[in-house]
Motif scaffolding. Structure first.
Motif, PDB file in Angstrom:
ATOM      1  N   LEU A  86     -31.782  21.979  30.176  1.00  0.00           N
ATOM      2  CA  LEU A  86     -32.250  21.985  28.715  1.00  0.00           C
ATOM      3  C   LEU A  86     -33.293  20.904  28.807  1.00  0.00           C
ATOM      4  CD1 LEU A  86     -28.925  21.442  27.040  1.00  0.00           C
ATOM      5  CD2 LEU A  86     -30.480  22.747  26.109  1.00  0.00           C
ATOM      6  N   GLY A  87     -33.304  19.895  29.720  1.00  0.00           N
ATOM      7  CA  GLY A  87     -34.313  19.120  29.559  1.00  0.00           C
ATOM      8  C   GLY A  87     -35.563  19.456  29.900  1.00  0.00           C
ATOM      9  N   VAL A  88     -35.724  20.105  31.144  1.00  0.00           N
ATOM     10  CA  VAL A  88     -36.633  20.500  31.836  1.00  0.00           C
ATOM     11  C   VAL A  88     -37.426  21.645  30.822  1.00  0.00           C
ATOM     12  CG1 VAL A  88     -37.915  22.027  33.652  1.00  0.00           C
ATOM     13  CG2 VAL A  88     -36.310  20.246  34.101  1.00  0.00           C
ATOM     14  N   GLY A 129     -37.111  22.108  27.633  1.00  0.00           N
ATOM     15  CA  GLY A 129     -37.842  21.230  26.548  1.00  0.00           C
ATOM     16  C   GLY A 129     -38.970  20.709  26.745  1.00  0.00           C
ATOM     17  N   VAL A 130     -39.086  20.004  27.929  1.00  0.00           N
ATOM     18  CA  VAL A 130     -40.409  19.092  27.995  1.00  0.00           C
ATOM     19  C   VAL A 130     -41.405  20.039  28.379  1.00  0.00           C
ATOM     20  CG1 VAL A 130     -41.507  17.791  29.849  1.00  0.00           C
ATOM     21  CG2 VAL A 130     -39.128  17.242  28.994  1.00  0.00           C
ATOM     22  N   PHE A 131     -41.222  21.115  29.143  1.00  0.00           N
ATOM     23  CA  PHE A 131     -42.594  22.158  29.279  1.00  0.00           C
ATOM     24  C   PHE A 131     -42.674  22.751  27.864  1.00  0.00           C
ATOM     25  CE2 PHE A 131     -41.670  21.271  33.681  1.00  0.00           C
ATOM     26  CZ  PHE A 131     -42.571  21.519  34.302  1.00  0.00           C
ATOM     27  N   ARG A 186     -42.301  22.012  24.942  1.00  0.00           N
ATOM     28  CA  ARG A 186     -43.229  21.384  24.143  1.00  0.00           C
ATOM     29  C   ARG A 186     -44.795  20.638  24.478  1.00  0.00           C
ATOM     30  NH1 ARG A 186     -39.563  17.911  20.105  1.00  0.00           N
ATOM     31  NH2 ARG A 186     -37.701  19.364  19.875  1.00  0.00           N
ATOM     32  N   ARG A 187     -44.588  20.695  25.823  1.00  0.00           N
ATOM     33  CA  ARG A 187     -45.934  20.121  26.325  1.00  0.00           C
ATOM     34  C   ARG A 187     -46.927  21.348  26.170  1.00  0.00           C
ATOM     35  NH1 ARG A 187     -47.891  15.290  27.192  1.00  0.00           N
ATOM     36  NH2 ARG A 187     -49.772  15.292  28.377  1.00  0.00           N
ATOM     37  N   GLU A 230     -36.165  26.364  22.112  1.00  0.00           N
ATOM     38  CA  GLU A 230     -35.235  25.716  22.974  1.00  0.00           C
ATOM     39  C   GLU A 230     -33.848  26.124  22.944  1.00  0.00           C
ATOM     40  OE1 GLU A 230     -36.642  21.369  22.767  1.00  0.00           O
ATOM     41  OE2 GLU A 230     -38.097  22.133  21.235  1.00  0.00           O
ATOM     42  N   LEU A 248     -47.423  16.447  34.415  1.00  0.00           N
ATOM     43  CA  LEU A 248     -47.355  16.906  33.130  1.00  0.00           C
ATOM     44  C   LEU A 248     -48.839  16.129  32.497  1.00  0.00           C
ATOM     45  CD1 LEU A 248     -43.961  16.496  31.587  1.00  0.00           C
ATOM     46  CD2 LEU A 248     -45.330  18.743  31.671  1.00  0.00           C
ATOM     47  N   GLY A 286     -46.656  11.619  23.437  1.00  0.00           N
ATOM     48  CA  GLY A 286     -46.679  13.051  23.412  1.00  0.00           C
ATOM     49  C   GLY A 286     -45.682  13.692  24.622  1.00  0.00           C
ATOM     50  N   SER A 345     -41.874  15.077  25.188  1.00  0.00           N
ATOM     51  CA  SER A 345     -40.749  15.346  24.236  1.00  0.00           C
ATOM     52  C   SER A 345     -39.439  14.545  24.617  1.00  0.00           C
ATOM     53  CB  SER A 345     -40.409  16.913  24.238  1.00  0.00           C
ATOM     54  OG  SER A 345     -39.985  17.329  25.453  1.00  0.00           O
ATOM     55  N   GLU A 401     -36.676  15.382  25.229  1.00  0.00           N
ATOM     56  CA  GLU A 401     -35.891  16.214  26.040  1.00  0.00           C
ATOM     57  C   GLU A 401     -35.817  15.497  27.591  1.00  0.00           C
ATOM     58  OE1 GLU A 401     -37.566  17.719  24.003  1.00  0.00           O
ATOM     59  OE2 GLU A 401     -36.056  19.256  22.955  1.00  0.00           O
ATOM     60  N   LEU A 402     -36.941  14.696  27.705  1.00  0.00           N
ATOM     61  CA  LEU A 402     -37.148  14.068  28.805  1.00  0.00           C
ATOM     62  C   LEU A 402     -35.752  13.055  29.441  1.00  0.00           C
ATOM     63  CD1 LEU A 402     -39.363  13.658  31.338  1.00  0.00           C
ATOM     64  CD2 LEU A 402     -39.721  11.266  30.253  1.00  0.00           C
ATOM     65  N   GLN A 452     -32.931  14.064  28.747  1.00  0.00           N
ATOM     66  CA  GLN A 452     -32.024  14.902  29.453  1.00  0.00           C
ATOM     67  C   GLN A 452     -32.279  15.120  30.781  1.00  0.00           C
ATOM     68  OE1 GLN A 452     -32.181  17.935  26.519  1.00  0.00           O
ATOM     69  NE2 GLN A 452     -30.200  17.811  25.982  1.00  0.00           N
ATOM     70  N   VAL A 453     -33.637  15.045  31.236  1.00  0.00           N
ATOM     71  CA  VAL A 453     -33.952  15.206  32.651  1.00  0.00           C
ATOM     72  C   VAL A 453     -33.329  14.039  33.507  1.00  0.00           C
ATOM     73  CG1 VAL A 453     -35.779  15.583  34.187  1.00  0.00           C
ATOM     74  CG2 VAL A 453     -35.784  16.738  31.875  1.00  0.00           C
TER      75      VAL A 453
END
Lengths: 303, 355
Positions: A98-100, A102-104, A106-107, A218, B25, B306, B308, B310-311, B313-314
């Motif tokens: 979920l995290g990875v 989500g981060v990718f 949005r990036r 997501e 990133l 910038g 998100s 969700e980081l 959760q990582v």
């Protein structure tokens, strides 16, 4: 109406069936893979991202599979080599996915607002079969992944029940100590099963983004990995049972939309909750005995 | 002491990995960390909001700690929290004529009972019907979500309202926000008291000893005299009750009504919290505060750097995986009555072993 319902049932059932077939192989080897939801989600994202940037559905599928395999390889290191708690490790991978993603996501897309869509997998009509009323469009005019899921049912069933490798796999899941004493490599068998499940979870995820939706949002897997866990139980660890159970879940999800559209008095949530309740009831022994592999969920170590 | 060192080392490793991910990133780690801290503790309001965000995590973290101590793999804190909130949210609007302290107690009791019912059911299924609690609690999470969805669309929908949300609870049943505009409330105080009570229960009572024995060696624990069945049902009910209470507090203090999207996943996040706390109830409080701070700071992190939210959760997932890997060398799995090997080190185990 009936035709659309059947079509949608098969669409809903396909990713669940693909993932569940992988979960079946893994569970037969004695591993409970709670991380399947994460593998599916990761597969869904990377399949779409690859298809989008490389303009190739084939490369998309390949990357989806690779993502699923990567997640399961990480899980294999944890639960096979390090023999840690399978449930906790699996849950961690679900959160990680979920995290990875989500981060990718949005990036890559969140800031620009660029449309993250592709042209979905093409449908392949099977000649006259596709023209059969009602059943034809739902079953015989679909994309390659739907056909693959259907073909895999007898293949996985045959593999587990009729091949030497399938027998070894079951031994690892029922009596790992005995299997080890007989010279079988329990660790390799479980690694292999997890990699196979990674391929199938990746494909299941890829189906979500490359066929069912032509985009990624997501958390697109939306609990389908957990549904696959339920399907393996409802199908009583049998490939044909899995097909029936995934169609049941698929039908429940499709009926829910139909009911909402019709605005009937029956709460649609009942249909959504029913398959989960059925799964618990099957495990509780309502309607016959359902026995999981004996060593399911137990880490195996030699000392 | 060793447990604390291990947790801190796991956190350090997780943040080091995050720094590498941020590098990939193309974001600045310093800026991200700065924004996180600023968002979580930058001013008094941010600081209190961190406490507010941590509150449900203490309740669910305690729920997970108690269950996992007994090697009962409760993955259903999410569902138990929802059923607790549902009971509280259904009671709340009907308490208008009640005196404030009684109304509050009634609502919290409702949440406690609702969660206990949902957790206890999974415990009963395990002890009476041999249903694996991992699967049953996962399935019951989904069932709870559907019941909540049905309730706010149907029987509990706000009269005349167009949106799927329940009627507001009576003012008498609301937990006061003493420092408005801050949302700080008595929930965290209750959570800390329960953490201390849970610690006493686990480490200073016979029941706690039996529960921990069940987690280590279920066969030997038979000789303690208490039935494994009773202990299983009781523990799962208590675990569920704590999560349910967390849901009720959230409704009483923050949302004041039920929504479909009540919980952002506190029941799952709690697994990271409990593990980082090494299942020690007293450790759950600071660990929940840490994750609450991450949640709270993540919005600021997105605005300033910038990256998100969700980081977060990582980070949670990495903490769990790293801690599991740390423990792997020390704990050999055994075949337990639960059918699931316990490789989680119990809190305080190292101290007991080293002594």
């Amino acid at each position: 109406m009936l035709e659309a319902l059947l079509f949608s049932t098969v669409s809903m059932a396909t990713p669940i069936l693909l993932a569940a077939l992988g979960e079946l192989i893994v569970e037969r080897s004695g591993v409970l893979n709670i991380g399947i939801e994460g593998a599916m989600l990761t597969g869904a994202f990377f399949a779409l991202a690859a298809a989008f940037f490389m303009h190739s559905l084939f490369l998309g599928l390949l990357c989806g599979v690779m993502a699923g395999v990567a997640i399961n390889a990480l899980l294999a290191v944890m639960v096979v080599n390090l023999a840690v708690n399978q449930v906790v490790a699996g849950t961690a991978l679900d959160i990680l996915a979920l995290g990875v993603t989500g981060v990718f996501y949005r990036r890559l897309f969140g800031v620009t607002g660029r449309a993250f869509t592709i042209v979905p997998l093409p449908r392949i009509g099977l000649g006259p079969l596709a023209r059969i009323p009602i059943v034809g469009p739902a079953l015989f005019n679909r994309d390659a992944l739907v056909y693959l899921a259907m073909i895999l049912v007898p293949i996985v069933g045959w593999f587990i029940r009729r091949t030497r490798m399938g027998l070894k796999l079951r031994a690892a899941g029922e009596r790992p100590e005995a299997a080890d004493a007989l010279g079988l490599n329990v660790f390799a068998l479980r690694w292999g099963a997890l990699l196979a499940s990674g391929v199938l979870s990746g494909l299941a995820g890829a189906y979500l983004t490359l066929s069912y939706a032509d985009t990624f949002v997501e958390g697109i897997s939306a609990g389908r990995g957990f549904v696959a866990l339920a399907v393996v139980i409802l199908g009583r660890w049998n490939a044909w049972g899995l097909l029936a159970a995934s169609l049941l879940f698929g039908a429940a999800m499709s009926l829910q939309f139909a009911l909402q559209a019709l605005g009937t008095a029956i709460p649609y949530q009942l249909f959504l909750a029913l398959p989960y309740a059925l799964t618990v009831m099957v495990l509780a022994g309502v309607g016959g005995d359902a026995r999981p592999p004996s060593a399911l969920g137990e880490p195996y170590s030699r000392n | 002491m060793a447990a604390l060192v291990k947790s801190l080392a796991a956190l350090a490793c997780a943040f080091a990995l995050i720094a590498i991910i941020l590098l990939a990133l193309g974001a600045s780690s310093v800026a991200v960390l700065g924004a996180l801290i600023e968002g979580a503790f930058g001013n008094r309001l941010a600081f209190t909001e961190t406490i507010v965000k941590a509150t449900p995590l203490v309740f669910t973290g305690l729920a997970i700690s108690i269950a996992f101590e007994g090697a009962l793999w409760n993955i259903g804190a999410e569902g138990q929290l929802i059923v607790g909130a549902l009971a509280a949210g259904a009671l709340g609007p009907r308490l208008g004529s009640w005196p404030h302290p009684i109304a509050i107690l009634a609502m919290l009791a409702g949440g406690f009972m609702g969660g206990a019912l949902w957790g206890g059911l999974a415990g009963w299924l395990k002890s009476a019907r041999h249903v694996n609690e991992i699967i049953s609690t996962i399935m019951m999470n989904f069932i709870a979500l559907q019941i909540l969805s049905w309730a706010v669309h149907g029987p509990l929908i706000e009269p005349g309202g167009a949106y799927p949300k329940s009627a507001p609870i009576a003012a008498a049943a609301e937990l006061h926000l003493y420092f408005a505009p801050s949302r700080l409330n008595l929930g965290m105080l209750l959570a800390v008291i329960l953490a201390i009570a849970s610690f006493v229960l686990l480490y200073r009572t016979t029941i706690g000893l039996r529960l921990r024995a069940l987690g280590r060696n279920p066969r030997a624990s038979r000789f303690f005299g208490i039935g494994i069945g009773t202990l299983t049902v009781g523990t799962m009910a208590l675990s569920g009750a704590l999560a349910g209470l967390g849901g009720a507090v959230q409704v009483a203090a923050i949302t004041h009504r039920l929504y479909e999207t009540l919980s952002p996943g506190w029941g799952f996040e709690a697994i990271a919290v409990a593990l980082l706390a090494r299942l020690n109830p007293l450790g759950v409080v600071p660990c929940a505060l840490l994750f609450g701070a991450l949640d709270n700071g993540s919005q600021a992190m997105q605005r300033a750097a910038g990256v998100s939210p969700e980081l977060v959760q990582v980070i949670q997932a990495l903490v769990i995986l790293i801690l599991l890997a740390f423990d792997a060398g020390l704990f050999v799995a055994h075949r337990g009555e639960s059918g699931f090997g316990c490789t989680l080190p119990p809190a305080g185990f190292e101290e007991a072993r080293d002594a």
